[in-house]
Design a protein around this motif. Sequence first.
Motif, PDB file in Angstrom:
ATOM      1  N   GLU A  55     -56.887 129.544  34.235  1.00  0.00           N
ATOM      2  CA  GLU A  55     -57.721 129.719  33.052  1.00  0.00           C
ATOM      3  C   GLU A  55     -57.785 128.416  32.250  1.00  0.00           C
ATOM      4  N   TRP A  56     -58.834 128.331  31.415  1.00  0.00           N
ATOM      5  CA  TRP A  56     -58.904 127.223  30.478  1.00  0.00           C
ATOM      6  C   TRP A  56     -57.753 127.336  29.472  1.00  0.00           C
ATOM      7  N   VAL A  57     -57.384 126.211  28.900  1.00  0.00           N
ATOM      8  CA  VAL A  57     -56.303 126.232  27.913  1.00  0.00           C
ATOM      9  C   VAL A  57     -56.750 127.062  26.707  1.00  0.00           C
ATOM     10  N   SER A  58     -55.993 128.100  26.437  1.00  0.00           N
ATOM     11  CA  SER A  58     -56.352 129.042  25.379  1.00  0.00           C
ATOM     12  C   SER A  58     -55.830 128.583  24.019  1.00  0.00           C
ATOM     13  N   ASP A  59     -56.502 129.049  22.980  1.00  0.00           N
ATOM     14  CA  ASP A  59     -56.010 128.775  21.629  1.00  0.00           C
ATOM     15  C   ASP A  59     -54.710 129.525  21.358  1.00  0.00           C
ATOM     16  N   ASP A  60     -54.450 130.535  22.163  1.00  0.00           N
ATOM     17  CA  ASP A  60     -53.231 131.334  21.990  1.00  0.00           C
ATOM     18  C   ASP A  60     -52.115 130.897  22.947  1.00  0.00           C
ATOM     19  N   ILE A  61     -52.234 129.716  23.485  1.00  0.00           N
ATOM     20  CA  ILE A  61     -51.195 129.235  24.394  1.00  0.00           C
ATOM     21  C   ILE A  61     -49.868 129.098  23.649  1.00  0.00           C
ATOM     22  N   SER A  62     -48.775 129.362  24.370  1.00  0.00           N
ATOM     23  CA  SER A  62     -47.447 129.265  23.753  1.00  0.00           C
ATOM     24  C   SER A  62     -46.457 128.655  24.728  1.00  0.00           C
ATOM     25  N   PHE A  63     -45.485 127.918  24.166  1.00  0.00           N
ATOM     26  CA  PHE A  63     -44.375 127.338  24.926  1.00  0.00           C
ATOM     27  C   PHE A  63     -43.073 127.820  24.291  1.00  0.00           C
ATOM     28  N   THR A  64     -42.136 128.186  25.133  1.00  0.00           N
ATOM     29  CA  THR A  64     -40.818 128.601  24.646  1.00  0.00           C
ATOM     30  C   THR A  64     -39.738 127.916  25.451  1.00  0.00           C
ATOM     31  N   TRP A  65     -38.796 127.293  24.741  1.00  0.00           N
ATOM     32  CA  TRP A  65     -37.635 126.668  25.381  1.00  0.00           C
ATOM     33  C   TRP A  65     -36.385 127.477  25.052  1.00  0.00           C
ATOM     34  N   ARG A  66     -35.601 127.744  26.094  1.00  0.00           N
ATOM     35  CA  ARG A  66     -34.325 128.443  25.914  1.00  0.00           C
ATOM     36  C   ARG A  66     -33.208 127.570  26.489  1.00  0.00           C
ATOM     37  N   TYR A  67     -32.028 127.778  25.965  1.00  0.00           N
ATOM     38  CA  TYR A  67     -30.868 126.972  26.367  1.00  0.00           C
ATOM     39  C   TYR A  67     -29.711 127.875  26.734  1.00  0.00           C
ATOM     40  N   GLN A  68     -29.115 127.582  27.891  1.00  0.00           N
ATOM     41  CA  GLN A  68     -27.909 128.292  28.340  1.00  0.00           C
ATOM     42  C   GLN A  68     -26.798 127.272  28.517  1.00  0.00           C
ATOM     43  N   PRO A  69     -25.739 127.338  27.704  1.00  0.00           N
ATOM     44  CA  PRO A  69     -24.659 126.346  27.794  1.00  0.00           C
ATOM     45  C   PRO A  69     -24.003 126.360  29.173  1.00  0.00           C
ATOM     46  N   TYR A  81     -43.538 127.163  20.461  1.00  0.00           N
ATOM     47  CA  TYR A  81     -44.829 126.612  20.034  1.00  0.00           C
ATOM     48  C   TYR A  81     -45.877 127.704  20.179  1.00  0.00           C
ATOM     49  N   ALA A  82     -46.634 127.961  19.106  1.00  0.00           N
ATOM     50  CA  ALA A  82     -47.666 128.996  19.134  1.00  0.00           C
ATOM     51  C   ALA A  82     -48.677 128.717  18.027  1.00  0.00           C
ATOM     52  N   LYS A  83     -49.947 129.080  18.293  1.00  0.00           N
ATOM     53  CA  LYS A  83     -51.021 128.908  17.314  1.00  0.00           C
ATOM     54  C   LYS A  83     -51.144 127.466  16.828  1.00  0.00           C
ATOM     55  N   GLY A  84     -50.833 126.527  17.716  1.00  0.00           N
ATOM     56  CA  GLY A  84     -50.962 125.121  17.361  1.00  0.00           C
ATOM     57  C   GLY A  84     -49.845 124.563  16.514  1.00  0.00           C
ATOM     58  N   GLN A  85     -48.758 125.329  16.319  1.00  0.00           N
ATOM     59  CA  GLN A  85     -47.663 124.873  15.465  1.00  0.00           C
ATOM     60  C   GLN A  85     -46.329 124.973  16.214  1.00  0.00           C
ATOM     61  N   PRO A  86     -45.481 123.912  16.104  1.00  0.00           N
ATOM     62  CA  PRO A  86     -44.139 123.984  16.701  1.00  0.00           C
ATOM     63  C   PRO A  86     -43.158 124.635  15.734  1.00  0.00           C
ATOM     64  N   GLY A  92     -28.188 127.367  15.870  1.00  0.00           N
ATOM     65  CA  GLY A  92     -27.738 126.559  16.992  1.00  0.00           C
ATOM     66  C   GLY A  92     -27.597 125.098  16.635  1.00  0.00           C
ATOM     67  N   THR A  93     -27.106 124.342  17.603  1.00  0.00           N
ATOM     68  CA  THR A  93     -26.812 122.924  17.355  1.00  0.00           C
ATOM     69  C   THR A  93     -28.026 122.030  17.520  1.00  0.00           C
ATOM     70  N   PHE A  94     -29.157 122.575  17.955  1.00  0.00           N
ATOM     71  CA  PHE A  94     -30.336 121.735  18.202  1.00  0.00           C
ATOM     72  C   PHE A  94     -31.346 121.771  17.062  1.00  0.00           C
ATOM     73  N   LYS A  95     -31.072 122.485  16.011  1.00  0.00           N
ATOM     74  CA  LYS A  95     -32.063 122.730  14.977  1.00  0.00           C
ATOM     75  C   LYS A  95     -32.548 121.456  14.291  1.00  0.00           C
ATOM     76  N   GLU A  96     -31.720 120.414  14.242  1.00  0.00           N
ATOM     77  CA  GLU A  96     -32.132 119.165  13.604  1.00  0.00           C
ATOM     78  C   GLU A  96     -32.275 118.016  14.602  1.00  0.00           C
ATOM     79  N   ARG A  97     -32.258 118.360  15.874  1.00  0.00           N
ATOM     80  CA  ARG A  97     -32.287 117.297  16.888  1.00  0.00           C
ATOM     81  C   ARG A  97     -33.430 117.444  17.893  1.00  0.00           C
ATOM     82  N   ILE A  98     -34.293 118.418  17.713  1.00  0.00           N
ATOM     83  CA  ILE A  98     -35.396 118.643  18.648  1.00  0.00           C
ATOM     84  C   ILE A  98     -36.692 118.083  18.069  1.00  0.00           C
ATOM     85  N   GLN A  99     -37.475 117.423  18.930  1.00  0.00           N
ATOM     86  CA  GLN A  99     -38.767 116.871  18.533  1.00  0.00           C
ATOM     87  C   GLN A  99     -39.834 117.311  19.543  1.00  0.00           C
ATOM     88  N   TRP A 100     -40.946 117.818  19.044  1.00  0.00           N
ATOM     89  CA  TRP A 100     -42.060 118.239  19.899  1.00  0.00           C
ATOM     90  C   TRP A 100     -42.919 117.028  20.251  1.00  0.00           C
TER      91      TRP A 100
END
Length: 246
Positions: A55-69, A81-86, A92-100
Amino acid sequence: MAPGAPSSSPSPILAVLLFSLVLSPAQAIVVYTDKEVHGEVGSRVTLHCSFWSSEWVSDDISFTWRYQPEGGRDAISIFHYAKGQPYIDEVGTFKERIQWVGDPQWKDGSIVIHNLDYSDNGTFTCDVKNPPDIVGKTSQVTLYVFEKVPTRYGVVLGAVIGGVLGVVLLLLLLFYVVRYCWQRRQAALQRRLSAMEKGKVHKPGKDTKRGRQTPVLYAMLDHTRSTKAVSEKKPKGLGESRKDKK
Protein backbone atom coordinates in the motif's frame (compact mmCIF):
# COMPACT_ATOMS: atom_id res chain seq x y z
CA MET A 1 -33.37 -17.39 -24.55
CA ALA A 2 -33.92 -16.24 -28.13
CA PRO A 3 -30.95 -16.00 -30.46
CA GLY A 4 -29.50 -12.51 -30.57
CA ALA A 5 -31.08 -11.47 -27.25
CA PRO A 6 -28.68 -9.72 -24.81
CA SER A 7 -27.34 -11.87 -21.97
CA SER A 8 -28.51 -10.90 -18.48
CA SER A 9 -25.85 -12.93 -16.58
CA PRO A 10 -22.36 -11.41 -15.99
CA SER A 11 -19.26 -12.85 -17.62
CA PRO A 12 -17.60 -15.63 -15.54
CA ILE A 13 -14.17 -13.98 -15.83
CA LEU A 14 -15.53 -10.66 -14.59
CA ALA A 15 -17.23 -12.40 -11.68
CA VAL A 16 -13.96 -14.13 -10.69
CA LEU A 17 -12.06 -10.83 -10.81
CA LEU A 18 -14.62 -9.03 -8.67
CA PHE A 19 -14.64 -11.90 -6.19
CA SER A 20 -10.83 -11.89 -5.88
CA LEU A 21 -10.72 -8.13 -5.40
CA VAL A 22 -13.38 -8.12 -2.70
CA LEU A 23 -12.32 -11.16 -0.71
CA SER A 24 -8.52 -11.28 -1.19
CA PRO A 25 -6.65 -10.29 1.99
CA ALA A 26 -4.02 -7.53 2.01
CA GLN A 27 -0.43 -8.63 1.52
CA ALA A 28 1.66 -8.87 4.67
CA ILE A 29 3.90 -5.93 5.52
CA VAL A 30 7.62 -6.79 5.72
CA VAL A 31 9.88 -5.09 8.29
CA TYR A 32 13.70 -4.97 8.04
CA THR A 33 16.35 -4.31 10.71
CA ASP A 34 19.99 -5.20 11.22
CA LYS A 35 20.67 -8.53 12.86
CA GLU A 36 22.96 -6.95 15.46
CA VAL A 37 24.73 -3.67 16.15
CA HIS A 38 27.75 -2.82 18.30
CA GLY A 39 28.44 0.31 20.29
CA GLU A 40 30.92 1.69 22.81
CA VAL A 41 30.10 2.91 26.28
CA GLY A 42 29.19 6.60 26.20
CA SER A 43 28.71 6.69 22.42
CA ARG A 44 25.54 6.54 20.36
CA VAL A 45 24.13 3.96 17.99
CA THR A 46 21.46 4.03 15.28
CA LEU A 47 18.84 1.31 15.19
CA HIS A 48 17.67 1.14 11.59
CA CYS A 49 14.16 0.05 10.69
CA SER A 50 12.60 0.02 7.21
CA PHE A 51 9.64 -1.75 5.68
CA TRP A 52 7.95 -2.86 2.46
CA SER A 53 4.22 -2.54 1.95
CA SER A 54 1.88 -3.18 -0.95
CA GLU A 55 0.00 0.00 0.00
CA TRP A 56 0.92 3.65 -0.31
CA VAL A 57 2.33 5.20 2.84
CA SER A 58 -0.72 6.03 4.93
CA ASP A 59 -1.28 9.07 7.10
CA ASP A 60 -2.07 6.60 9.86
CA ILE A 61 1.26 4.82 9.64
CA SER A 62 2.81 3.92 13.00
CA PHE A 63 6.17 2.68 14.30
CA THR A 64 6.68 1.01 17.66
CA TRP A 65 9.98 0.08 19.29
CA ARG A 66 10.14 -2.38 22.17
CA TYR A 67 13.11 -3.38 24.29
CA GLN A 68 13.86 -6.68 26.01
CA PRO A 69 16.88 -6.59 28.35
CA GLU A 70 19.57 -9.20 28.01
CA GLY A 71 18.44 -12.23 29.99
CA GLY A 72 14.96 -10.73 30.54
CA ARG A 73 11.63 -12.24 29.61
CA ASP A 74 9.35 -9.25 29.12
CA ALA A 75 9.64 -6.54 26.46
CA ILE A 76 8.69 -2.95 27.27
CA SER A 77 7.63 -0.18 24.87
CA ILE A 78 10.24 2.58 24.63
CA PHE A 79 9.14 4.56 21.55
CA HIS A 80 6.04 5.13 19.44
CA TYR A 81 5.35 7.15 16.30
CA ALA A 82 1.78 7.88 15.17
CA LYS A 83 -0.16 10.66 13.40
CA GLY A 84 3.09 12.28 12.35
CA GLN A 85 4.36 12.70 15.92
CA PRO A 86 7.06 10.77 17.86
CA TYR A 87 6.29 9.75 21.44
CA ILE A 88 8.99 8.65 23.87
CA ASP A 89 7.77 6.60 26.80
CA GLU A 90 8.42 8.26 30.12
CA VAL A 91 9.17 4.93 31.80
CA GLY A 92 12.56 3.26 31.60
CA THR A 93 16.16 4.23 31.12
CA PHE A 94 15.75 5.39 27.51
CA LYS A 95 13.29 8.22 28.10
CA GLU A 96 15.94 10.95 27.75
CA ARG A 97 18.29 9.17 25.38
CA ILE A 98 16.14 8.30 22.34
CA GLN A 99 16.06 10.44 19.19
CA TRP A 100 13.71 9.95 16.22
CA VAL A 101 15.60 10.10 12.89
CA GLY A 102 13.12 8.25 10.66
CA ASP A 103 11.04 9.46 7.75
CA PRO A 104 7.79 7.60 6.96
CA GLN A 105 7.72 8.90 3.39
CA TRP A 106 11.01 7.06 2.83
CA LYS A 107 9.68 4.04 4.76
CA ASP A 108 12.22 4.67 7.51
CA GLY A 109 11.48 4.22 11.21
CA SER A 110 15.01 4.48 12.64
CA ILE A 111 15.90 5.78 16.09
CA VAL A 112 19.18 6.78 17.80
CA ILE A 113 20.14 5.83 21.35
CA HIS A 114 22.61 8.21 23.00
CA ASN A 115 25.04 7.70 25.88
CA LEU A 116 25.18 3.92 25.70
CA ASP A 117 25.72 1.84 28.83
CA TYR A 118 26.30 -1.85 29.53
CA SER A 119 22.74 -2.10 30.81
CA ASP A 120 21.47 -1.30 27.29
CA ASN A 121 22.49 -4.74 26.03
CA GLY A 122 19.42 -6.53 24.77
CA THR A 123 16.98 -7.01 21.90
CA PHE A 124 15.08 -4.17 20.22
CA THR A 125 11.97 -4.93 18.17
CA CYS A 126 10.54 -2.71 15.41
CA ASP A 127 6.85 -3.03 14.53
CA VAL A 128 5.24 -1.14 11.61
CA LYS A 129 1.56 -0.66 10.74
CA ASN A 130 0.56 0.94 7.45
CA PRO A 131 -3.27 0.73 7.29
CA PRO A 132 -4.86 -1.12 5.67
CA ASP A 133 -1.64 -3.15 5.53
CA ILE A 134 -1.32 -4.12 9.19
CA VAL A 135 -0.55 -7.84 8.98
CA GLY A 136 3.07 -8.89 9.16
CA LYS A 137 5.98 -9.94 11.34
CA THR A 138 8.15 -7.66 13.41
CA SER A 139 11.93 -7.48 13.08
CA GLN A 140 14.52 -7.62 15.85
CA VAL A 141 18.04 -6.25 16.31
CA THR A 142 20.41 -7.14 19.14
CA LEU A 143 22.56 -4.42 20.72
CA TYR A 144 25.98 -5.22 22.22
CA VAL A 145 27.74 -2.51 24.22
CA PHE A 146 31.53 -2.77 24.74
CA GLU A 147 34.23 -0.75 26.39
CA LYS A 148 35.87 -0.76 22.97
CA VAL A 149 34.15 -2.25 19.94
CA PRO A 150 36.18 -5.31 18.87
CA THR A 151 37.22 -5.70 15.29
CA ARG A 152 34.94 -8.27 13.78
CA TYR A 153 36.28 -11.21 11.82
CA GLY A 154 34.20 -10.26 8.79
CA VAL A 155 35.71 -6.77 8.71
CA VAL A 156 39.25 -8.16 8.90
CA LEU A 157 38.51 -10.75 6.23
CA GLY A 158 36.94 -8.11 4.01
CA ALA A 159 39.98 -5.85 4.43
CA VAL A 160 42.35 -8.72 3.55
CA ILE A 161 40.32 -9.65 0.48
CA GLY A 162 40.12 -6.02 -0.56
CA GLY A 163 43.88 -5.63 -0.19
CA VAL A 164 44.57 -8.75 -2.26
CA LEU A 165 42.19 -7.59 -4.97
CA GLY A 166 43.85 -4.18 -4.97
CA VAL A 167 47.30 -5.73 -5.45
CA VAL A 168 45.99 -7.96 -8.25
CA LEU A 169 44.42 -4.98 -10.01
CA LEU A 170 47.65 -3.00 -9.62
CA LEU A 171 49.69 -5.86 -11.11
CA LEU A 172 47.25 -6.18 -14.01
CA LEU A 173 47.48 -2.45 -14.64
CA LEU A 174 51.28 -2.59 -14.55
CA PHE A 175 51.25 -5.57 -16.92
CA TYR A 176 49.08 -3.78 -19.46
CA VAL A 177 51.20 -0.62 -19.24
CA VAL A 178 54.41 -2.60 -19.86
CA ARG A 179 52.75 -4.51 -22.68
CA TYR A 180 51.54 -1.29 -24.28
CA CYS A 181 55.01 0.28 -24.11
CA TRP A 182 56.60 -2.89 -25.52
CA GLN A 183 54.12 -2.99 -28.40
CA ARG A 184 54.81 0.65 -29.22
CA ARG A 185 58.54 0.00 -29.21
CA GLN A 186 58.11 -3.05 -31.44
CA ALA A 187 55.99 -1.03 -33.85
CA ALA A 188 58.65 1.71 -33.98
CA LEU A 189 61.38 -0.85 -34.64
CA GLN A 190 59.26 -2.44 -37.34
CA ARG A 191 58.81 0.91 -39.05
CA ARG A 192 62.54 1.56 -38.94
CA LEU A 193 63.32 -1.87 -40.38
CA SER A 194 60.77 -1.35 -43.12
CA ALA A 195 62.31 2.02 -43.96
CA MET A 196 65.81 0.50 -44.07
CA GLU A 197 64.64 -2.34 -46.32
CA LYS A 198 63.02 0.12 -48.70
CA GLY A 199 66.28 2.08 -48.82
CA LYS A 200 68.29 -1.07 -49.64
CA VAL A 201 65.91 -2.00 -52.43
CA HIS A 202 66.13 1.48 -53.89
CA LYS A 203 69.99 1.73 -53.82
CA PRO A 204 70.68 -1.22 -56.21
CA GLY A 205 68.49 0.54 -58.77
CA LYS A 206 70.74 3.60 -58.63
CA ASP A 207 73.86 1.45 -58.85
CA THR A 208 72.44 -0.40 -61.87
CA LYS A 209 71.67 2.89 -63.59
CA ARG A 210 75.16 4.11 -62.87
CA GLY A 211 76.55 0.83 -64.15
CA ARG A 212 74.66 1.29 -67.38
CA GLN A 213 75.92 4.85 -67.73
CA THR A 214 79.61 3.92 -67.09
CA PRO A 215 80.29 2.24 -70.53
CA VAL A 216 78.78 5.24 -72.30
CA LEU A 217 81.08 7.58 -70.40
CA TYR A 218 84.10 5.44 -71.23
CA ALA A 219 83.10 5.40 -74.91
CA MET A 220 82.80 9.16 -74.94
CA LEU A 221 86.23 9.50 -73.30
CA ASP A 222 87.79 7.14 -75.86
CA HIS A 223 86.22 9.07 -78.69
CA THR A 224 87.56 12.35 -77.28
CA ARG A 225 91.07 10.90 -76.91
CA SER A 226 91.08 9.53 -80.45
CA THR A 227 89.92 12.85 -81.86
CA LYS A 228 92.65 14.66 -79.96
CA ALA A 229 95.27 12.24 -81.20
CA VAL A 230 94.20 12.75 -84.81
CA SER A 231 94.32 16.49 -84.41
CA GLU A 232 97.85 16.29 -83.04
CA LYS A 233 99.05 14.07 -85.93
CA LYS A 234 97.80 16.44 -88.62
CA PRO A 235 100.30 19.27 -87.91
CA LYS A 236 103.16 16.81 -87.92
CA GLY A 237 102.20 15.51 -91.33
CA LEU A 238 102.08 18.97 -92.80
CA GLY A 239 105.56 19.81 -91.49
CA GLU A 240 107.15 16.71 -92.98
CA SER A 241 105.58 17.32 -96.36
CA ARG A 242 107.02 20.85 -96.42
CA LYS A 243 110.50 19.51 -95.67
CA ASP A 244 110.27 17.03 -98.53
CA LYS A 245 109.31 19.75 -100.94
CA LYS A 246 112.38 21.70 -100.03
